[in-house]
Design a protein around this motif. Structure first.
Motif, PDB file in Angstrom:
ATOM      1  N   SER A 217     -10.354  -5.204   1.450  1.00 25.22           N
ATOM      2  CA  SER A 217      -9.427  -6.198   1.994  1.00 25.22           C
ATOM      3  C   SER A 217      -8.330  -5.502   2.789  1.00 25.22           C
ATOM      4  CB  SER A 217      -8.809  -7.025   0.860  1.00 25.22           C
ATOM      5  OG  SER A 217      -7.843  -7.916   1.366  1.00 25.22           O
ATOM      6  N   VAL A 218      -8.413  -5.571   4.116  1.00 25.61           N
ATOM      7  CA  VAL A 218      -7.406  -4.909   4.950  1.00 25.61           C
ATOM      8  C   VAL A 218      -6.037  -5.577   4.806  1.00 25.61           C
ATOM      9  CG1 VAL A 218      -9.116  -4.055   6.599  1.00 25.61           C
ATOM     10  CG2 VAL A 218      -8.040  -6.283   6.979  1.00 25.61           C
ATOM     11  N   ASP A 219      -6.010  -6.867   4.455  1.00 30.97           N
ATOM     12  CA  ASP A 219      -4.730  -7.562   4.280  1.00 30.97           C
ATOM     13  C   ASP A 219      -3.936  -7.001   3.107  1.00 30.97           C
ATOM     14  OD1 ASP A 219      -5.012  -9.364   6.429  1.00 30.97           O
ATOM     15  OD2 ASP A 219      -6.324 -10.643   5.224  1.00 30.97           O
ATOM     16  N   ASN A 220      -4.639  -6.420   2.159  1.00 34.71           N
ATOM     17  CA  ASN A 220      -3.965  -5.864   0.974  1.00 34.71           C
ATOM     18  C   ASN A 220      -3.602  -4.391   1.148  1.00 34.71           C
ATOM     19  OD1 ASN A 220      -4.496  -8.379  -0.014  1.00 34.71           O
ATOM     20  ND2 ASN A 220      -5.538  -7.702  -1.869  1.00 34.71           N
ATOM     21  N   PHE A 221      -3.797  -3.874   2.370  1.00 34.12           N
ATOM     22  CA  PHE A 221      -3.428  -2.481   2.645  1.00 34.12           C
ATOM     23  C   PHE A 221      -2.563  -2.467   3.900  1.00 34.12           C
ATOM     24  CE2 PHE A 221      -4.125   1.867   4.239  1.00 34.12           C
ATOM     25  CZ  PHE A 221      -3.824   2.586   3.093  1.00 34.12           C
ATOM     26  N   PRO A 222      -1.247  -2.605   3.747  1.00 37.20           N
ATOM     27  CA  PRO A 222      -0.344  -2.771   4.900  1.00 37.20           C
ATOM     28  C   PRO A 222      -0.371  -1.610   5.894  1.00 37.20           C
ATOM     29  CG  PRO A 222       0.775  -3.282   2.826  1.00 37.20           C
ATOM     30  CD  PRO A 222      -0.536  -2.663   2.466  1.00 37.20           C
ATOM     31  N   GLU A 223      -0.793  -0.407   5.458  1.00 40.79           N
ATOM     32  CA  GLU A 223      -0.772   0.755   6.348  1.00 40.79           C
ATOM     33  C   GLU A 223      -2.016   0.844   7.224  1.00 40.79           C
ATOM     34  OE1 GLU A 223      -0.197   4.138   3.843  1.00 40.79           O
ATOM     35  OE2 GLU A 223       1.494   3.218   2.803  1.00 40.79           O
ATOM     36  N   TYR A 224      -2.885  -0.152   7.132  1.00 44.06           N
ATOM     37  CA  TYR A 224      -4.128  -0.106   7.907  1.00 44.06           C
ATOM     38  C   TYR A 224      -3.826  -0.069   9.401  1.00 44.06           C
ATOM     39  CZ  TYR A 224      -8.999  -1.050   9.124  1.00 44.06           C
ATOM     40  OH  TYR A 224     -10.285  -0.954   9.622  1.00 44.06           O
ATOM     41  N   GLY A 225      -4.414   0.898  10.085  1.00 46.53           N
ATOM     42  CA  GLY A 225      -4.207   1.051  11.518  1.00 46.53           C
ATOM     43  C   GLY A 225      -3.313   2.213  11.904  1.00 46.53           C
ATOM     44  N   GLU A 226      -2.796   2.956  10.920  1.00 42.07           N
ATOM     45  CA  GLU A 226      -1.828   4.019  11.243  1.00 42.07           C
ATOM     46  C   GLU A 226      -2.471   5.194  11.972  1.00 42.07           C
ATOM     47  OE1 GLU A 226      -1.925   6.368   6.930  1.00 42.07           O
ATOM     48  OE2 GLU A 226      -0.099   5.374   7.591  1.00 42.07           O
ATOM     49  N   LEU A 227      -3.759   5.447  11.770  1.00 43.55           N
ATOM     50  CA  LEU A 227      -4.421   6.556  12.471  1.00 43.55           C
ATOM     51  C   LEU A 227      -4.734   6.188  13.914  1.00 43.55           C
ATOM     52  CD1 LEU A 227      -5.751   9.397  12.332  1.00 43.55           C
ATOM     53  CD2 LEU A 227      -7.881   8.229  11.737  1.00 43.55           C
ATOM     54  N   SER A 228      -5.332   5.048  14.115  1.00 44.63           N
ATOM     55  CA  SER A 228      -5.774   4.636  15.446  1.00 44.63           C
ATOM     56  C   SER A 228      -4.666   4.010  16.271  1.00 44.63           C
ATOM     57  CB  SER A 228      -6.930   3.638  15.326  1.00 44.63           C
ATOM     58  OG  SER A 228      -6.501   2.455  14.655  1.00 44.63           O
ATOM     59  N   GLY A 229      -3.605   3.564  15.603  1.00 41.64           N
ATOM     60  CA  GLY A 229      -2.527   2.886  16.318  1.00 41.64           C
ATOM     61  C   GLY A 229      -2.826   1.430  16.614  1.00 41.64           C
ATOM     62  N   ARG A 230      -3.908   0.912  16.057  1.00 40.33           N
ATOM     63  CA  ARG A 230      -4.260  -0.492  16.273  1.00 40.33           C
ATOM     64  C   ARG A 230      -3.444  -1.393  15.349  1.00 40.33           C
ATOM     65  NH1 ARG A 230      -9.703  -1.810  18.115  1.00 40.33           N
ATOM     66  NH2 ARG A 230     -10.692   0.029  19.032  1.00 40.33           N
ATOM     67  N   LYS A 231      -3.119  -2.553  15.871  1.00 41.60           N
ATOM     68  CA  LYS A 231      -2.530  -3.587  15.031  1.00 41.60           C
ATOM     69  C   LYS A 231      -3.657  -4.367  14.371  1.00 41.60           C
ATOM     70  CE  LYS A 231       1.587  -4.097  17.916  1.00 41.60           C
ATOM     71  NZ  LYS A 231       2.405  -5.023  18.752  1.00 41.60           N
ATOM     72  N   LEU A 232      -3.380  -4.963  13.245  1.00 37.28           N
ATOM     73  CA  LEU A 232      -4.413  -5.646  12.489  1.00 37.28           C
ATOM     74  C   LEU A 232      -5.074  -6.740  13.317  1.00 37.28           C
ATOM     75  CD1 LEU A 232      -5.816  -5.659   9.781  1.00 37.28           C
ATOM     76  CD2 LEU A 232      -4.114  -7.278   8.934  1.00 37.28           C
ATOM     77  N   ASP A 233      -4.312  -7.407  14.151  1.00 35.49           N
ATOM     78  CA  ASP A 233      -4.873  -8.479  14.976  1.00 35.49           C
ATOM     79  C   ASP A 233      -5.864  -7.950  16.002  1.00 35.49           C
ATOM     80  OD1 ASP A 233      -3.354 -10.287  13.620  1.00 35.49           O
ATOM     81  OD2 ASP A 233      -1.747 -10.383  15.124  1.00 35.49           O
ATOM     82  N   ASP A 234      -5.749  -6.661  16.349  1.00 42.08           N
ATOM     83  CA  ASP A 234      -6.631  -6.073  17.353  1.00 42.08           C
ATOM     84  C   ASP A 234      -7.925  -5.550  16.764  1.00 42.08           C
ATOM     85  OD1 ASP A 234      -4.630  -6.532  19.177  1.00 42.08           O
ATOM     86  OD2 ASP A 234      -3.776  -4.515  18.963  1.00 42.08           O
ATOM     87  N   ASN A 235      -7.954  -5.435  15.437  1.00 45.51           N
ATOM     88  CA  ASN A 235      -9.095  -4.782  14.805  1.00 45.51           C
ATOM     89  C   ASN A 235     -10.311  -5.692  14.789  1.00 45.51           C
ATOM     90  OD1 ASN A 235      -7.737  -2.404  14.230  1.00 45.51           O
ATOM     91  ND2 ASN A 235      -6.916  -3.196  12.317  1.00 45.51           N
ATOM     92  N   ARG A 236     -11.448  -5.059  14.729  1.00 47.24           N
ATOM     93  CA  ARG A 236     -12.706  -5.780  14.649  1.00 47.24           C
ATOM     94  C   ARG A 236     -13.525  -5.154  13.537  1.00 47.24           C
ATOM     95  NH1 ARG A 236     -16.191  -2.211  16.909  1.00 47.24           N
ATOM     96  NH2 ARG A 236     -15.337  -0.724  18.389  1.00 47.24           N
ATOM     97  N   ALA A 237     -14.578  -5.837  13.155  1.00 47.09           N
ATOM     98  CA  ALA A 237     -15.451  -5.271  12.127  1.00 47.09           C
ATOM     99  C   ALA A 237     -16.063  -3.977  12.636  1.00 47.09           C
ATOM    100  CB  ALA A 237     -16.566  -6.266  11.775  1.00 47.09           C
ATOM    101  N   GLY A 238     -16.390  -3.077  11.709  1.00 50.96           N
ATOM    102  CA  GLY A 238     -16.991  -1.807  12.095  1.00 50.96           C
ATOM    103  C   GLY A 238     -18.286  -2.011  12.846  1.00 50.96           C
ATOM    104  N   GLU A 239     -18.607  -1.088  13.699  1.00 56.78           N
ATOM    105  CA  GLU A 239     -19.764  -1.230  14.571  1.00 56.78           C
ATOM    106  C   GLU A 239     -21.065  -1.350  13.783  1.00 56.78           C
ATOM    107  OE1 GLU A 239     -19.670   1.975  17.278  1.00 56.78           O
ATOM    108  OE2 GLU A 239     -17.901   1.264  18.344  1.00 56.78           O
ATOM    109  N   ARG A 240     -21.081  -0.813  12.570  1.00 59.02           N
ATOM    110  CA  ARG A 240     -22.311  -0.879  11.782  1.00 59.02           C
ATOM    111  C   ARG A 240     -22.282  -2.063  10.816  1.00 59.02           C
ATOM    112  NH1 ARG A 240     -23.904   5.383  10.291  1.00 59.02           N
ATOM    113  NH2 ARG A 240     -23.198   6.311  12.222  1.00 59.02           N
ATOM    114  N   VAL A 241     -21.287  -2.953  10.928  1.00 58.18           N
ATOM    115  CA  VAL A 241     -21.131  -4.040   9.979  1.00 58.18           C
ATOM    116  C   VAL A 241     -21.248  -5.368  10.702  1.00 58.18           C
ATOM    117  CG1 VAL A 241     -19.642  -5.083   8.245  1.00 58.18           C
ATOM    118  CG2 VAL A 241     -19.602  -2.608   8.591  1.00 58.18           C
TER     119      VAL A 241
END
Length: 587
Positions: A217-241
């Motif tokens: 659950s990415v919503d339960n991990f507020p630091e998600y996106g810190e490596l890539s610099g993406r905001k959560l709204d910009d993220n998409r499912a992984g290419e293999r998912v």
């Protein structure tokens, strides 16, 4: 002194190892241990001579330890901070932990794989050169959607298929002289570790179960996106998912996949299934290096989603998990286009080394900084192969001269030779310590090679004082550079022969044909048929075969094929320098 000895010992495996198992003669390795005398290299016109590649730093006091030997501190570009940082290992006196994401073995490995693993092999070698002990982990993703799909297509067991392509990959890496990592774990051997990590993530309320699947659950991990610099709204499912409507957020990704008919599966608390793509690296890196370690690497394409998801998983399992340096290599283009199977420009390592020496491919890859995109073309590969031949020919000539003639007694070397060696040493360490600028390190050997050729072949050079001792010292210093770059062959002579064989294959001719053309040309010259003589030379030059006239007759060597054979002027050294300049290999 003790630190210098430890540093020399760390380099010995780099000098001694080779894909064929051949060993460098012991006489060459003994000289890597500095003699007990102290050095003041630049303040005197001559100094006591040692063939140690570490002589420039050997004057450091033994009491200062290994760190005293690092006259140039290593700086690496950290993707997470988006800047170069001084490398400071977590345990200064212990092992450096380095994890590099490995291949998913469902097909032959391509030059993008070669680019990544050559880059991290150089980092591995240079860390060892700097006297760090390194635990290098590189995995195999031996169960994955792509493997299952390819196995079904071929009617083969998925594990048999992945084992076959894993073995082929290891053969490719050996051909490229990539040192074996410390550990090469496979996902299928670490299911228990993966399941335990998923349990921890669920316990920490960062994942949820849906019908036998487990999602992060990415919503339960507020630091998600810190490596890539993406905001959560910009993220998409992984290419293999595949997008699953049962997910709470489209960016949530699978930690565990429920079993499907005809697919491998393992028992788990959530029912039979198999791991998702990302969780495997978090679990295996933690198992072999701990939850916190020094370096995590891979291709630029892995920054998102793979490495972003790794951070989230590892931190969700243990809040203290952290990795100091995230390092990524750039993409490979083919003839200025993105490499892809759909465009028909997908180039495998095996396809390249059918026609080129594997170390020519490695030389080409090292000619561009590892973070920059690299453009693969046959023209640039030809130039890299030509440069490799010139380098090995010079060193082979040096080796033969030193073996055939008696060296003079005494320790002193001429000032110009000492300065040349010192300059090479400084430029090598400065460039490599500045985020592994291999192209600059390669350029640094150009002047020493020229000096060696002067000593070997010119009238003035043959009369120089301490000529053989100078040649031996220059060869030893260049040997160290080539060792760290992974370009030192088991034998110069054998490598030259292999380069010649590859050139003949590319030209679709035999050596007997070349020798026959040389005889025809010699006869034409004797008959003063110079136009015919020139045509023979141009014909061979256009095919990548250069004719070299000397006092003992005419010989041949591989060269860059010339579209305009009349542009070939002068001897091999002149042509080598011109060809490197024309190719723009960032030297």
């Amino acid at each position: 002194m003790a630190a210098a000895a430890r540093r020399a010992a760390a380099l010995l495996p780099l000098l001694l190892s080779s894909p064929s198992g051949a060993c460098i003669p012991l006489r060459r390795t003994l000289s890597l241990i500095p003699s007990p005398r102290s050095y003041r290299v630049l303040s005197h016109p001559a100094r006591s001579f040692s063939t140690s590649p570490f002589s420039a730093s050997a004057s450091a006091s033994a009491s200062n330890g290994a760190a005293a030997e690092r006259t140039h501190e290593l700086h690496l570009y950290n993707t997470k901070s988006r800047k170069k940082e001084q490398f400071r290992p977590r345990a200064p006196d212990g092992e450096v932990g380095m994890y590099v994401c490995g291949v998913t073995p469902y097909d032959d490995s391509h030059i993008g794989h070669a680019r990544a693993y050559v880059a991290f092999d150089v980092l591995y070698r240079y860390l060892r050169y700097l006297a760090y002990e390194v635990r290098y982990v590189r995995n195999f993703t031996d169960i994955d959607d792509k493997i299952i799909a390819r196995a079904n297509q071929l009617g083969e067991d998925p594990f048999s298929l992945s084992k076959r392509f894993s073995d082929d990959f290891l053969s490719d890496m050996a051909n490229l002289q990539c040192l074996p990592p410390s550990v090469e774990p496979r996902v299928s051997d670490h299911i228990d570790q993966i399941i335990n990590m998923i349990k921890q993530i669920l316990d920490n309320n960062c994942a949820y179960v849906v019908g036998g699947d487990v999602y992060f659950s990415v919503d339960n991990f507020p630091e998600y996106g810190e490596l890539s610099g993406r905001k959560l709204d910009d993220n998409r499912a992984g290419e293999r998912v595949a997008v699953d409507e049962r997910k709470r957020n489209p960016a949530d990704f699978a930690l565990w996949k429920a079993a499907k008919d005809g697919e491998p599966w393992w028992d788990s608390p959530w029912g039979p299934g198999r791991p998702g793509w990302h969780i495997e690296c978090s679990a295996m890196s933690a198992h072999y290096l701990g939850l916190s370690f020094d370096i995590h690497g891979g291709g630029e394409d892995l920054i998102f989603p793979h490495h972003e998801n790794e951070i989230a998983q590892s931190r969700a399992a243990c809040c203290d998990s952290s990795i100091n340096y995230w390092i990524h290599n750039g993409f490979v283009n083919v003839n200025s286009q993105k490499m892809s199977k759909s465009l028909g420009n997908f180039v495998t390592i095996r396809k390249v080394i059918e026609m080129y020496h594997p170390l020519a491919l490695r030389m080409f890859l090292l000619g561009t900084h590892y973070r920059s995109p690299i453009n693969y073309t046959i023209e640039q590969l030809n130039v890299a192969s030509d440069r490799l031949y010139y380098t090995y020919q010079t060193l082979c000539d040096c080796e033969e001269s030193c073996q055939q003639q008696q060296k003079n007694s005494g320790d002193l070397l001429p000032a110009n030779i000492l300065n040349c060696i010192q300059k090479l040493h400084d430029e090598f360490e400065t460039s490599m310590s500045d985020d592994l600028h291999t192209s600059v390190a390669l350029a640094a050997i150009s002047e020493p090679l020229k000096v060696m050729n002067d000593l070997l072949h010119t009238r003035k050079g043959k009369k120089q004082e301490k000529r053989l001792e100078s040649l031996a010292a220059l060869e030893e210093e260049i040997r160290v550079v080539l060792s760290v770059l992974g370009l030192l062959p088991p034998s110069y002579h054998e490598a030259l022969q292999q380069l010649r064989e590859k050139a003949l294959r590319r030209a679709s001719i035999t050596e007997e044909h070349v020798l026959q053309k040389i005889e025809e040309r010699t006869a034409a010259r004797k008959a003063k048929q110079y136009e015919k003589s020139d045509e023979i030379r141009k014909e061979l030059a256009a095919a990548g075969i250069a004719l070299m006239d000397g006092p003992d007759g005419t010989t041949w060597r591989p060269s860059v094929p010339l579209s305009d054979a009349t542009s070939f002027q002068g001897d091999s050294r002149t042509y080598y320098q011109a060809s490197v300049g024309r190719a723009g290999l960032q030297y």
